[in-house]
Scaffold this motif. Structure first.
Motif, PDB file in Angstrom:
ATOM      1  N   ALA A 240       0.822  -1.207   0.000  1.00  0.00           N
ATOM      2  CA  ALA A 240       0.000   0.000   0.000  1.00  0.00           C
ATOM      3  C   ALA A 240       0.856   1.256   0.000  1.00  0.00           C
ATOM      4  N   SER A 241       1.992   1.216   0.674  1.00  0.00           N
ATOM      5  CA  SER A 241       2.868   2.398   0.684  1.00  0.00           C
ATOM      6  C   SER A 241       3.436   2.668  -0.705  1.00  0.00           C
ATOM      7  N   LEU A 242       3.715   1.624  -1.481  1.00  0.00           N
ATOM      8  CA  LEU A 242       4.172   1.826  -2.858  1.00  0.00           C
ATOM      9  C   LEU A 242       3.067   2.446  -3.709  1.00  0.00           C
ATOM     10  N   LEU A 243       1.825   2.014  -3.476  1.00  0.00           N
ATOM     11  CA  LEU A 243       0.703   2.611  -4.186  1.00  0.00           C
ATOM     12  C   LEU A 243       0.540   4.070  -3.797  1.00  0.00           C
ATOM     13  N   LEU A 244       0.690   4.361  -2.520  1.00  0.00           N
ATOM     14  CA  LEU A 244       0.592   5.744  -2.061  1.00  0.00           C
ATOM     15  C   LEU A 244       1.686   6.606  -2.687  1.00  0.00           C
ATOM     16  N   LEU A 245       2.868   6.056  -2.862  1.00  0.00           N
ATOM     17  CA  LEU A 245       3.953   6.795  -3.504  1.00  0.00           C
ATOM     18  C   LEU A 245       3.574   7.188  -4.930  1.00  0.00           C
ATOM     19  N   ALA A 246       2.941   6.265  -5.662  1.00  0.00           N
ATOM     20  CA  ALA A 246       2.496   6.575  -7.019  1.00  0.00           C
ATOM     21  C   ALA A 246       1.447   7.675  -7.013  1.00  0.00           C
ATOM     22  N   VAL A 247       0.534   7.642  -6.039  1.00  0.00           N
ATOM     23  CA  VAL A 247      -0.489   8.689  -5.942  1.00  0.00           C
ATOM     24  C   VAL A 247       0.155  10.038  -5.662  1.00  0.00           C
ATOM     25  N   MET A 248       1.160  10.076  -4.798  1.00  0.00           N
ATOM     26  CA  MET A 248       1.831  11.320  -4.474  1.00  0.00           C
ATOM     27  C   MET A 248       2.561  11.898  -5.685  1.00  0.00           C
ATOM     28  N   VAL A 249       3.115  11.029  -6.513  1.00  0.00           N
ATOM     29  CA  VAL A 249       3.758  11.504  -7.744  1.00  0.00           C
ATOM     30  C   VAL A 249       2.733  12.171  -8.661  1.00  0.00           C
ATOM     31  N   VAL A 250       1.562  11.559  -8.782  1.00  0.00           N
ATOM     32  CA  VAL A 250       0.492  12.155  -9.591  1.00  0.00           C
ATOM     33  C   VAL A 250       0.068  13.496  -9.004  1.00  0.00           C
ATOM     34  N   LEU A 251      -0.086  13.560  -7.683  1.00  0.00           N
ATOM     35  CA  LEU A 251      -0.466  14.817  -7.034  1.00  0.00           C
ATOM     36  C   LEU A 251       0.580  15.909  -7.250  1.00  0.00           C
ATOM     37  N   TYR A 252       1.846  15.533  -7.172  1.00  0.00           N
ATOM     38  CA  TYR A 252       2.914  16.506  -7.380  1.00  0.00           C
ATOM     39  C   TYR A 252       2.865  17.076  -8.798  1.00  0.00           C
ATOM     40  N   GLY A 253       2.639  16.208  -9.775  1.00  0.00           N
ATOM     41  CA  GLY A 253       2.526  16.681 -11.148  1.00  0.00           C
ATOM     42  C   GLY A 253       1.341  17.607 -11.331  1.00  0.00           C
ATOM     43  N   GLU A 254       0.209  17.299 -10.665  1.00  0.00           N
ATOM     44  CA  GLU A 254      -0.968  18.163 -10.776  1.00  0.00           C
ATOM     45  C   GLU A 254      -0.712  19.516 -10.130  1.00  0.00           C
ATOM     46  N   ARG A 255      -0.049  19.540  -8.992  1.00  0.00           N
ATOM     47  CA  ARG A 255       0.247  20.813  -8.324  1.00  0.00           C
ATOM     48  C   ARG A 255       1.179  21.668  -9.179  1.00  0.00           C
ATOM     49  N   ARG A 256       2.151  21.035  -9.802  1.00  0.00           N
ATOM     50  CA  ARG A 256       3.045  21.799 -10.675  1.00  0.00           C
ATOM     51  C   ARG A 256       2.279  22.409 -11.839  1.00  0.00           C
ATOM     52  N   ALA A 257       1.376  21.635 -12.423  1.00  0.00           N
ATOM     53  CA  ALA A 257       0.582  22.157 -13.543  1.00  0.00           C
ATOM     54  C   ALA A 257      -0.336  23.275 -13.089  1.00  0.00           C
ATOM     55  N   ARG A 258      -0.951  23.131 -11.927  1.00  0.00           N
ATOM     56  CA  ARG A 258      -1.861  24.155 -11.448  1.00  0.00           C
ATOM     57  C   ARG A 258      -1.117  25.416 -11.044  1.00  0.00           C
ATOM     58  N   GLY A 259       0.133  25.261 -10.616  1.00  0.00           N
ATOM     59  CA  GLY A 259       0.896  26.437 -10.251  1.00  0.00           C
ATOM     60  C   GLY A 259       1.184  27.352 -11.414  1.00  0.00           C
ATOM     61  N   ALA A 260       1.121  26.807 -12.640  1.00  0.00           N
ATOM     62  CA  ALA A 260       1.364  27.628 -13.819  1.00  0.00           C
ATOM     63  C   ALA A 260       0.126  28.325 -14.328  1.00  0.00           C
ATOM     64  N   SER A 261      -1.022  28.173 -13.650  1.00  0.00           N
ATOM     65  CA  SER A 261      -2.269  28.740 -14.162  1.00  0.00           C
ATOM     66  C   SER A 261      -2.303  30.240 -13.959  1.00  0.00           C
ATOM     67  N   ARG A 262      -3.003  30.901 -14.855  1.00  0.00           N
ATOM     68  CA  ARG A 262      -3.218  32.330 -14.781  1.00  0.00           C
ATOM     69  C   ARG A 262      -4.700  32.583 -14.987  1.00  0.00           C
ATOM     70  N   PRO A 263      -5.390  33.153 -14.011  1.00  0.00           N
ATOM     71  CA  PRO A 263      -6.823  33.353 -14.162  1.00  0.00           C
ATOM     72  C   PRO A 263      -7.130  34.367 -15.249  1.00  0.00           C
ATOM     73  N   SER A 264      -8.229  34.118 -15.954  1.00  0.00           N
ATOM     74  CA  SER A 264      -8.652  35.021 -17.014  1.00  0.00           C
ATOM     75  C   SER A 264      -9.564  36.089 -16.434  1.00  0.00           C
ATOM     76  N   ASN A 265      -9.419  37.326 -16.902  1.00  0.00           N
ATOM     77  CA  ASN A 265     -10.239  38.423 -16.424  1.00  0.00           C
ATOM     78  C   ASN A 265     -11.458  38.659 -17.300  1.00  0.00           C
ATOM     79  N   GLU A 266     -11.618  37.858 -18.334  1.00  0.00           N
ATOM     80  CA  GLU A 266     -12.743  38.045 -19.223  1.00  0.00           C
ATOM     81  C   GLU A 266     -14.026  37.503 -18.600  1.00  0.00           C
ATOM     82  N   ARG A 267     -15.143  38.034 -19.101  1.00  0.00           N
ATOM     83  CA  ARG A 267     -16.438  37.517 -18.661  1.00  0.00           C
ATOM     84  C   ARG A 267     -16.681  36.163 -19.316  1.00  0.00           C
ATOM     85  N   PRO A 268     -17.270  35.216 -18.572  1.00  0.00           N
ATOM     86  CA  PRO A 268     -17.535  33.901 -19.160  1.00  0.00           C
ATOM     87  C   PRO A 268     -18.440  34.010 -20.378  1.00  0.00           C
ATOM     88  N   ARG A 269     -18.164  33.154 -21.350  1.00  0.00           N
ATOM     89  CA  ARG A 269     -18.922  33.170 -22.590  1.00  0.00           C
ATOM     90  C   ARG A 269     -20.068  32.177 -22.483  1.00  0.00           C
TER      91      ARG A 269
END
Length: 538
Positions: A240-269
């Motif tokens: 289970a700890s090996l499985l948890l390690l794989a989940v943490m790797v996925v979470l780390y990749g998601e956090r890195r991707a989300r850190g690059a986000s820039r919110p849009s100031n436009e009104r929703p279409r």
């Protein structure tokens, strides 16, 4: 510096965070002793296959949900074609179908003895054979059809939030719709898409029921077999700890991707940018309709057919007990989880210190822990407490000297709590954020404080968010299979456990009744999610 009123929240928040960190610490401590015989057997006979199968699932599901979710989100949010208005919300309905339900419907329909291949042999001759259903490709297709809504919902929201100014600017600069998609819309939506893919991959890593139906060995099935086959809880915890390690790797990749986000100031279409005509419109309708039919309509209709053919005869006292156990566990878990999440939400609002924010963040990490991981770690911890504390104390007091924590309802409810705090916290935090500080301040000026302030001011305004949170937790508990299967007390079978038992024996028709019940209940929060999404866009 924190004020004395803010420090009152510290023990509660840190205690909740410690509950979430308990499974992780137990898994790490499990490596103190290694059963070399079991690990030697696993490494020689199973580990290479487990690693290969898990890697194939991650790559296949990742690519599949990205292609499916992004393409459907692009078509329904930016293009106008026949059926778009109802497909826009209908494509979210597969959220209500558990992966293990779609898996046994898929196998039951397309297996060699299933109705599809039987009909084809009757029409085209007995020599006709379709590719094997119980294969890597079959597992990937099922998981993609179940988990693509994660990407679809987030990508659709991101595309709508971009407004029309950017896309019109790209068109003025001579970009075709396809070029504008690749160079403008897709890069801006990449963080949202990455978050959706990460959720789908975490669910893939945590899945037990679907891969068990396909006899496809992954880390989750290996944990179950190690526990019940080798009777080694510590070896199961190490897996289970090996499985948890794989989940943490996925979470780390998601956090890195989300850190690059820039919110849009436009009104929703709201309105579509591209009005498709002719073959393009037909192709868009066919593609979206095909996914909806395969992921929702066909499974639902097949379950109804099986219920009428065989499942309705299982409506007896035992089935009533299954429903009562399921509803009881779901209700208790929802009540406990919403109450704990409410404490975290209030602590975050009334004591916004760095320590509180960190504690709340740690408490919300439980959703990243697969049910099988939680089950193994909590049972390992409770086994230790029974052995070192409960049994000696019971013997000393003249009791029976039996374990009380291992295999108890308390252990199962704790697993649900840790797993689904984040699910309840989101709606509660949003509801609390909508309450302007001036309202409780005005109430205090009128002499209302303490518990009266909560019941008179906060609670009436929090009821919608609390109900949404409770409903989401309730349905997630209903669908949770690994933790329930591994940790349920003796005699506490639920609908999910009944589905596992019937599918393990190939009794697809008898598994249809509990499966249909779960889907009908699961539709409630999905419909609520659709309505909320429609209100936000409108």
């Amino acid at each position: 510096m924190a004020h004395s009123a803010q420090r009152r929240w510290y023990p509660l928040v840190f205690a909740i965070a410690a509950l979430v960190l308990l499974p992780v610490s137990v898994l790490l401590l499990s490596w103190q002793t290694i059963d070399q015989q079991i690990w030697g057997h696993l490494w020689e006979t199973q580990m290479p296959r487990l690693l290969g199968n898990t890697l194939q699932l991650i790559v296949g599901v990742g690519i599949g949900v990205t292609v499916l979710g992004v393409s459907l989100a692009w078509l329904t949010s930016l293009c106008e074609f026949p059926g778009r208005r109802w497909l826009d919300w209908a494509l979210m309905l597969p959220f209500a179908i558990p992966a293990y339900v779609l898996a046994f419907v898929f196998v039951g329909l397309l297996d060699f003895a299933g109705p599809v291949q039987t009909l084809l042999r009757d029409v085209f001759g007995s020599g006709l054979r379709l590719p094997r259903v119980r294969s890597t490709g079959g597992v990937i297709i099922v998981l993609v059809l179940v988990f693509y809504p994660y990407v679809y919902l987030l990508a659709r929201t991101a595309f709508l939030a971009q407004g029309k100014g950017l896309m019109e600017a790209a068109r003025v600069l001579g970009q075709s719709p396809w070029q504008a998609f690749w160079r403008v819309a897709l890069p801006m939506a990449r963080p949202a898409i990455g978050a959706g893919v990460a959720l789908a991959l975490m669910e893939t890593l945590a899945d037990f029921g679907a891969v068990a139906v396909f006899n496809f060995d992954t880390f989750t099935t290996a944990i179950y077999k190690t526990w019940y086959g080798f009777f080694s809880l510590s070896s199961a915890a190490q897996l289970a700890s090996l499985l948890l390690l794989a989940v943490m790797v996925v979470l780390y990749g998601e956090r890195r991707a989300r850190g690059a986000s820039r919110p849009s100031n436009e009104r929703p279409r709201v309105k579509a940018l591209y009005h498709l005509r002719g073959l393009k419109a037909l192709a868009a309708s066919a593609w979206c309709g095909l996914v909806f039919v395969c992921a929702f309509v066909i499974p639902l209709l097949q379950l109804i057919v099986w219920v009428w053919q065989r499942g309705r005869f299982d409506l007896d006292e035992r089935y009533t007990g299954l429903i009562l156990h399921t509803l009881y566990l779901g209700s208790m878990a929802a009540l406990i989880t919403v109450s704990v999440a409410l404490i975290l939400a209030f602590a975050r609002r009334l004591a916004p210190t760095q320590a509180i924010r960190s504690g709340v963040s740690l408490a919300n990490l439980g959703y990243a822990l697969p049910g099988s991981v939680l089950a193994v770690s909590i049972m390992l911890a409770f086994s230790y407490l029974d052995r070192e504390l409960v049994i000696p104390l019971s013997t000393l007091l003249g009791g029976a000297g039996k374990p009380l924590l291992l295999g108890s309802l308390a252990a199962l409810l704790l697993a649900y709590l840790v797993r689904f705090i984040a699910v309840a916290y989101g709606p509660l935090e949003n509801s609390l954020a909508r309450i302007r500080p001036s309202l409780p301040e005005a109430a205090r000026s009128l002499g209302v404080s303490g518990p009266r302030l909560f019941f008179k001011v906060y609670l009436p305004l929090l009821v919608p968010g609390a109900l949404s949170a409770a409903l989401l937790v309730f349905v997630d508990v209903l669908k949770e299979m690994p933790a329930t299967l591994l940790m349920r007390p003796f005699g506490w079978d639920t609908l999910a456990v009944r589905i596992f038992e019937m599918t393990s024996e190939g009794e697809w028709a008898r598994a249809a009744l509990p499966a249909l019940t779960l889907i009908l209940v699961g539709l409630l929060p999905v419909i609520g999610l659709i309505r909320r999404s429609a209100r936000q866009i409108g």
